[in-house]
Design an enzyme around this catalytic site. Structure first.
Site, PDB file in Angstrom:
ATOM      1  N   ARG A  65      50.334  45.209  45.992  1.00 48.83           N
ATOM      2  CA  ARG A  65      50.639  45.093  44.843  1.00 48.83           C
ATOM      3  C   ARG A  65      51.776  45.981  44.446  1.00 48.83           C
ATOM      4  O   ARG A  65      51.866  47.178  45.098  1.00 48.83           O
ATOM      5  CB  ARG A  65      49.695  45.593  43.690  1.00 48.83           C
ATOM      6  CG  ARG A  65      48.449  44.724  43.595  1.00 48.83           C
ATOM      7  CD  ARG A  65      47.479  44.823  42.830  1.00 48.83           C
ATOM      8  NE  ARG A  65      47.551  44.385  41.499  1.00 48.83           N
ATOM      9  CZ  ARG A  65      47.195  45.035  40.416  1.00 48.83           C
ATOM     10  NH1 ARG A  65      46.259  46.054  40.311  1.00 48.83           N
ATOM     11  NH2 ARG A  65      47.609  44.583  39.125  1.00 48.83           N
ATOM     12  N   ASP A 177      33.410  43.227  33.559  1.00 46.80           N
ATOM     13  CA  ASP A 177      33.089  43.495  35.015  1.00 46.80           C
ATOM     14  C   ASP A 177      31.831  43.964  35.517  1.00 46.80           C
ATOM     15  O   ASP A 177      31.518  43.739  36.573  1.00 46.80           O
ATOM     16  CB  ASP A 177      34.218  44.038  35.609  1.00 46.80           C
ATOM     17  CG  ASP A 177      35.604  43.378  36.005  1.00 46.80           C
ATOM     18  OD1 ASP A 177      35.720  42.337  35.516  1.00 46.80           O
ATOM     19  OD2 ASP A 177      36.403  43.755  36.688  1.00 46.80           O
ATOM     20  N   ALA A 190      39.834  39.744  32.769  1.00 49.34           N
ATOM     21  CA  ALA A 190      40.127  40.436  31.560  1.00 49.34           C
ATOM     22  C   ALA A 190      39.628  39.865  30.369  1.00 49.34           C
ATOM     23  O   ALA A 190      39.106  40.224  29.298  1.00 49.34           O
ATOM     24  CB  ALA A 190      41.378  41.257  31.262  1.00 49.34           C
TER      25      ALA A 190
END
Ligand SMILES: Cc1cc2nc3c(=O)[nH]c(=O)nc-3n(C[C@H](O)[C@H](O)[C@H](O)COP(=O)(O)OP(=O)(O)OC[C@H]3O[C@@H](n4cnc5c(N)ncnc54)[C@H](O)[C@@H]3O)c2cc1C
Length: 289
Positions: A65, A177, A190
């Protein structure tokens, strides 16, 4: 609360629940809801330390990322590719790019498959840019250019949860989560946590007494568990599709296109008002039985 848990006590009828923290303090409450993420301690407390579905499982994928300033991305790959979300597919890897920060920055996520276990106890590792670039050597020029612009990419191991048999016990529930961590291939983790919170808060708003809380949690579990666990499974499947690893679709781009045209509809088009109504019906049936 910013404090580690050390223990808890179920509240019998008419009693408060008690939670003890690592710093020696404690708290009493009518109900406890754990939303402490993929490495959840509350999940452990709910399911039990010996549960076979307790621990997150390595999904055999990891992702680099990093961020690229938008003007550099535009220079490298042009306006259209930089300013619109792109997914570059490949064998055992794919690269996702999309603008963030109101278009000022390009977010880059470069996925790779990995056989075997994730050995490091850390899930996010610093990495060398050259190693990342080598892993995507077979990709096209746009990917090469974008990867070369990524500053300090991190390597993220991607874990998800095996399906929990319940999201509540008595007046103790888990959500987000902690209940159903997913890989990110559908961009839905999310969103599911937010849906959980919407259903949970509305159901608790319908509780008229402490006795109703367990009914609210049961209704929450009934409507949320199947949907959220389906997201976890289909997200893994999506990762396989993007990496040409799906046994049926493989590299058949027509089949892949047809699949992608509709595969997200059930996530995006959910009627949450209807879902809430279903949950409220379940809650009220239980209350009056
Ligand atoms: C690489 C990657 C990309 C993703 N991309 C997307 C995406 O594009 N779209 C999407 O919808 N989802 C995405 N997700 C998933 C998303 O990040 C999660 O689903 C979401 O953050 C879950 O929210 P949560 O509140 O349940 O858990 P978290 O966001 O993990 O929040 C849990 C919180 O609990 C805190 N906590 C933990 N233990 C304690 C403790 N003992 N005391 C106090 N606080 C504690 C943590 O510090 C944390 O702040 C992605 C995930 C990953 C890994």
């Amino acid at each position: 609360l910013g404090r580690g848990w050390s223990g808890w006590r179920w509240g019998d009828a008419g009693e408060k629940m008690v939670v003890w923290f690592a710093d020696g303090t404690s708290a009493e409450a009518d109900a406890v809801i754990g939303c402490d993420g993929v490495k959840s301690v509350t999940r452990r407390m709910l399911l039990g330390a010996d549960s076979a579905v307790l621990e997150p499982t390595f999904s055999h994928k990891y992702a680099y990322r990093g961020l690229v300033p938008m003007e550099k991305a535009v220079e490298a790959v042009g306006e259209a590719l930089a300013r619109n979300a792109q997914q570059y597919l490949g064998h055992h890897g794919h690269v996702l790019t999309f603008p963030i920060e109101k278009g000022k920055t390009l977010n880059v996520v470069a996925f790779q498959s990995k056989d075997g276990d994730w050995e490091d106890e850390r899930w996010v590792l610093p990495t060398k840019k050259e190693d990342m670039i080598n892993e995507f050597a077979g990709f096209g020029e746009s990917v090469q250019r974008i990867l070369s612009l990524m500053e300090n990419p991190d390597m993220w191991a991607l874990f998800d949860h095996p399906p929990a048999p319940t999201y509540y016990k008595g007046r103790f529930a888990i959500l987000g989560d902690a209940a159903h961590a997913s890989t990110p291939h559908q961009g839905a983790g999310a969103g599911q946590a937010i849906e959980d919170a919407y259903i949970m808060t509305n159901l608790l708003g319908n509780a008229n007494s402490v006795e109703d809380i367990e009914d609210a949690f049961r209704a929450f579990d009934c409507v949320r568990r199947p949907r959220t666990q389906k997201v976890v499974v289909t997200s893994r499947d999506a990762g396989s599709l993007y990496d040409f690893e799906d046994e049926t679709i493989g590299t058949d781009l027509d089949l892949l296109k047809r699949n992608l045209e509709t595969r997200y509809n059930w996530i995006w088009d959910e009627d949450l008002l209807q879902q809430l109504k279903t949950a409220q019906d379940i809650m009220s049936r239980k209350s009056t039985s």
